[in-house]
Design an enzyme around this catalytic site. Structure first.
Site, PDB file in Angstrom:
ATOM      1  N   SER A  37       1.053  -7.536   4.635  1.00 14.91           N
ATOM      2  CA  SER A  37       0.503  -6.261   4.163  1.00 14.91           C
ATOM      3  C   SER A  37       1.366  -5.050   4.466  1.00 14.91           C
ATOM      4  O   SER A  37       0.998  -3.929   4.096  1.00 14.91           O
ATOM      5  CB  SER A  37      -0.893  -6.046   4.745  1.00 14.91           C
ATOM      6  OG  SER A  37      -1.822  -6.882   4.107  1.00 14.91           O
ATOM      7  N   LYS A  80       1.912  -2.990   1.459  1.00 11.33           N
ATOM      8  CA  LYS A  80       1.053  -1.899   0.998  1.00 11.33           C
ATOM      9  C   LYS A  80       1.654  -0.525   1.250  1.00 11.33           C
ATOM     10  O   LYS A  80       1.250   0.461   0.627  1.00 11.33           O
ATOM     11  CB  LYS A  80      -0.325  -2.009   1.644  1.00 11.33           C
ATOM     12  CG  LYS A  80      -1.118  -3.247   1.243  1.00 11.33           C
ATOM     13  CD  LYS A  80      -2.510  -3.233   1.870  1.00 11.33           C
ATOM     14  CE  LYS A  80      -3.346  -4.428   1.444  1.00 11.33           C
ATOM     15  NZ  LYS A  80      -2.937  -5.688   2.079  1.00 11.33           N
ATOM     16  N   SER A  97      -6.075  -1.988   5.266  1.00 11.51           N
ATOM     17  CA  SER A  97      -5.356  -3.089   4.621  1.00 11.51           C
ATOM     18  C   SER A  97      -6.236  -3.831   3.614  1.00 11.51           C
ATOM     19  O   SER A  97      -6.201  -5.064   3.525  1.00 11.51           O
ATOM     20  CB  SER A  97      -4.811  -4.067   5.673  1.00 11.51           C
ATOM     21  OG  SER A  97      -3.601  -4.642   5.249  1.00 11.51           O
TER      22      SER A  97
END
Length: 308
Positions: free
Chosen positions: A90, A93, A147
């Site tokens: 993640s 992101k 997240s």
């Protein structure tokens, strides 16, 4: 497995016990066997398979990759397997956030979660059900702070031109920043094909730090959104954000089994603005412990000069 066979041999030579206790012993053995099988079945990370955890360092870090630089001078304070290219989970992101922010698309525009946003890669869960409608700004906040995978995917899916265009722009931005070891295939980080190196991620953190909105959203401790008649409360995935010993300017965590536990941060330590990257840590708390080790080490050995 050696432990399991040793336990079996011991029980075979032990003095017979009453049937009730024997039954209990059988249950304990069965439970032990399931735990062993579960441990054996866990998938090793790419870093483990590459033998990166065998690399030693003077701080005894549990992350197989670590990189710490002074944001202003670019002095490298710590480097461990910094050129290894690994899945980044993640941390992806953060690039998703950079593109959404730079696009200047209206943050108040409503976006509805669809079946396309449901994770088919890892089967992960989400509190954002199909049909949930939030604003682009709310989804961005949840993606960076908590997240939220469906939030990140919806941001990419609804980008002008669609998901393929968005992923193409992610890679183009990486190239523009000089991130030569980086490749993206989707906006959440659930795919192990999203890969980068610690040096590249330090570059991304440095660039993202220049965006006040990304700094604010990634370092908020909690956030709530209204979904129909319900209020969903979200909290940061990085416990250091709420730690008074830390002054964090930007952060992102990540985890999939192929990547291990990951963490990137911009933080002020001992008067210095630092960028820290930890990849493929052995456990969720290990990446936090590694960051703490680095902070204390910097405070002792690399403190900045007193500011006039």
């Amino acid at each position: 497995m050696t432990v399991f066979f040793a336990a079996s041999a011991t029980s075979a030579t032990a003095t017979p016990k009453p049937s009730v206790e024997k039954s209990k012993s059988t249950v304990v053995k069965a439970h032990f066997r399931r735990k062993v099988e579960k441990t054996v079945a866990s998938k090793p990370s790419f870093g483990q398979m590459a033998g990166l955890h065998a690399t030693s360092d003077h701080l005894d870090l549990k992350s197989s990759v670590a990189y710490v630089i002074d944001q202003e001078t670019q002095e490298v304070l710590l480097s461990k397997n910094d050129q290894a290219v690994l899945p980044i989970a993640s941390i992806t992101k953060l690039m998703t956030g950079v593109l959404i922010s730079e696009s200047k698309l209206p943050l108040e525009e409503s976006i509805t979660i669809t079946q396309d946003d449901v994770d088919t890669e890892k089967g992960s869960s989400s509190r954002l059900r199909v049909g949930t409608t939030l604003t682009r700004g709310e989804l961005l906040h949840l993606a960076l702070m908590a997240s939220e995978n469906r939030a990140a995917h919806a941001l990419g899916r609804t980008y002008p031109g669609g998901l393929s265009v968005f992923v193409g722009l992610m890679n183009a931005k990486a190239a523009q920043l000089g991130m030569r070891d980086t490749r993206y295939v989707e906006p959440t980080g659930l795919s192990s094909h999203n890969q980068s190196s610690a040096k590249d991620l330090a570059t991304l953190v440095g660039s993202a730090y220049n965006d006040p909105m990304l700094r604010e959203l990634s370092t908020s401790a909690s956030y709530q959104v209204e979904v129909g008649n319900h209020t969903l409360q979200y909290r940061t995935t990085n416990r250091l954000v709420k730690n008074p010993n830390w002054e964090i300017g930007l952060q992102k965590t990540g985890y999939i089994s192929e990547a291990g536990q990951c963490l990137v941060m911009q933080a002020k330590v001992a008067g210095r603005k630092l960028i820290m990257v930890f990849l493929d840590s052995a456990g969720k708390l290990s990446r936090i412990a590694d960051a703490e080790r680095v902070r204390k080490w910097v405070e002792v050995h690399h403190a900045g000069r007193p500011q006039m």
